[in-house]
Design a protein around this motif. Structure first.
Motif: not given
Length: 447
Positions: A51-56, A79-87, A379-383
């Motif tokens: 759906x696109x390049x690395x930037x969120x 299912x949105x998981x958590x973070x991103x568009x979940x809320x 580019x993303x969260x370090x978890x």
């Protein structure tokens, strides 16, 4: 039940949701950026869409691309998981307009709980105990001084649309208050595009206690007990456990009952977490997260109930699978968040994992989407993973955690594993005697 679910996330949570879908016999679609083309959830899904390049903002936050992916693949739920568009209430509304089910609460409930001021008003109306403070946004210095004088110093100023500690300032005197108010509003405006702030009593040594709740959207609500998330750095959770070492059975039952009733009265649908500060036997509402939490596995460990299965069931119209009296709490569970960070400076450490070995044995669970040879993108969260350990009691859980941490190997990058190996041997942690400031004080001493 849904025929095909699109998972609008990445990393360990995307893999977690994918596994639940497979167990329920539901086809899966995952979306991914170009940076995640080799991710484990992409490899295991029935279908994947780039759906696109690395930037969120150009991929995982791109609502139009995700909706298009649903339409291309025929997914009937997301299912949105958590973070991103979940809320993101707008995302939930757009999916509904396209006859695609958002596996989560309604857009209206997301909006209410996403506004800290409105959330506090709603919590108070529902009978949830709240921290003394302003009833709404505070804009004038004179008003701020009056409120602070009424509730007593120290006070904390928070961004109404905030999170992660941004737009949050403590004032211990009237002189501090003037500067804190200006700084908090400036930070809030820059970070969230909304400079509204509110004032609350600042608790000196609270614990962070959160209650896992579920609603069926039709007036039924249950709770799955509490989690203690007090070990934090810069307002970010590091270690979570259930049940809390600080609560007794009476307190646990009381606050759980209050939250379950509130969810039922609200007509809430799906998973939610009601978060509190807890001090001297009193609970004070902070916020409600209208999504699955990172730390949900500790609740699953002590209840034996799959919370993602429950989310999917409720969203599909199947209602809750359990009544409150069916939920039994067994033993103790702890989760350690393993981040790709320097364990001393917490600087991100992206790169290639040369060797990845997870611990095993009774009561050990590792949720991770990485593998040997996987390259962690910057580019993303370090978890990168979560170690969840369950034992018959807290002592057994701690001993098992110590052993599991010794077995866990991640080579090629720096991780926070050494930090947890230190914590598990600390007397305060062993005794469950810590608050939300404990970890930062501990780290300051180590430096």
């Amino acid at each position: 039940m849904f025929q095909k679910i699109l998972i609008a996330n990445r990393g360990e949570i995307a893999l977690r949701v994918l596994r639940a879908c497979k167990e329920l016999g539901i086809q899966t679609v995952v979306v991914h950026s170009t940076a995640d083309a080799d991710a484990m959830h992409v490899r295991l899904a029935d279908e994947s869409v780039c759906i696109g390049p690395p930037p969120s903002r150009d991929s995982y936050l791109n609502i139009h691309q995700i909706v298009a992916a649903c339409e291309i693949t025929g997914a009937d739920a997301v299912h949105p998981g958590y973070g991103f568009l979940s809320e993101n209430a707008k995302f939930a509304d757009i999916l509904a307009a396209h006859n695609i089910t958002f596996i989560g609460p309604s857009g209206d409930h997301i909006r209410i709980m996403g506004d800290k001021i409105e959330a506090k008003r709603t919590a108070k109306r529902l009978g949830i105990p709240v921290v003394p403070g302003s009833d709404g946004a505070v804009t004038e210095e004179k008003e701020a001084k009056r409120i602070a004088a009424e509730i007593g110093y120290p006070v904390i100023i928070k961004a109404s649309a905030g999170g992660g500690g941004r737009g949050m300032k403590v004032a211990r005197s009237e002189a501090d208050l003037v500067v804190a108010l200006q700084t908090a509003r400036s930070e809030a405006g820059a970070a969230f595009g909304d400079d509204a702030v509110y004032i609350e009593k600042y608790l000196e040594k609270p614990r962070h206690i959160e209650v896992q709740v579920f609603g069926d959207g039709a007036g039924r609500g249950v709770h799955f007990g509490e989690r203690d998330c007090s070990l934090q750095r810069r307002h970010q959770k590091v270690w979570e456990e259930a049940p809390s070492p600080a609560l007794n059975a009476e307190e646990r039952a009381h606050i759980g009952g209050v939250c379950a009733k509130a969810i039922a009265d609200l007509g809430y649908s799906g998973a939610g977490t009601i978060e509190f500060l807890y001090e001297n036997g009193e609970f004070y509402f902070i916020e409600m997260n209208t999504r699955l939490q990172v730390e949900h596995p500790v609740t699953e460990a002590i209840t034996g109930i799959d919370l993602v299965h429950e989310q999917i069931r409720v969203a599909s119209g199947g209602g809750l699978s359990v009544r409150q009296e069916d939920i039994r709490f067994q033993g103790h569970a702890i989760e350690c968040r393993i981040n790709a960070e320097d364990p001393r400076t917490f600087t991100p450490s992206p790169g290639t994992i040369t060797h990845f070995h997870t611990p095993g044995g009774l009561g050990i669970r590792v949720d991770s989407g990485v593998y040997s040879g996987y390259k962690i993108p910057p580019y993303y969260d370090s978890l990168i993973g979560k170690l969840i350990v369950h034992g018959r009691n807290r002592v057994e859980c701690m001993m098992r955690l110590r052993r599991a941490l010794d077995e866990f190997v991640v080579d090629g990058i720096k991780t926070t594993l050494p930090l947890f190996r230190d914590l598990v041997g600390n007397a305060d942690i062993a005794n469950g005697e810590y608050d939300i400031h404990w970890l930062e004080k501990y780290l300051a001493k180590e430096d």
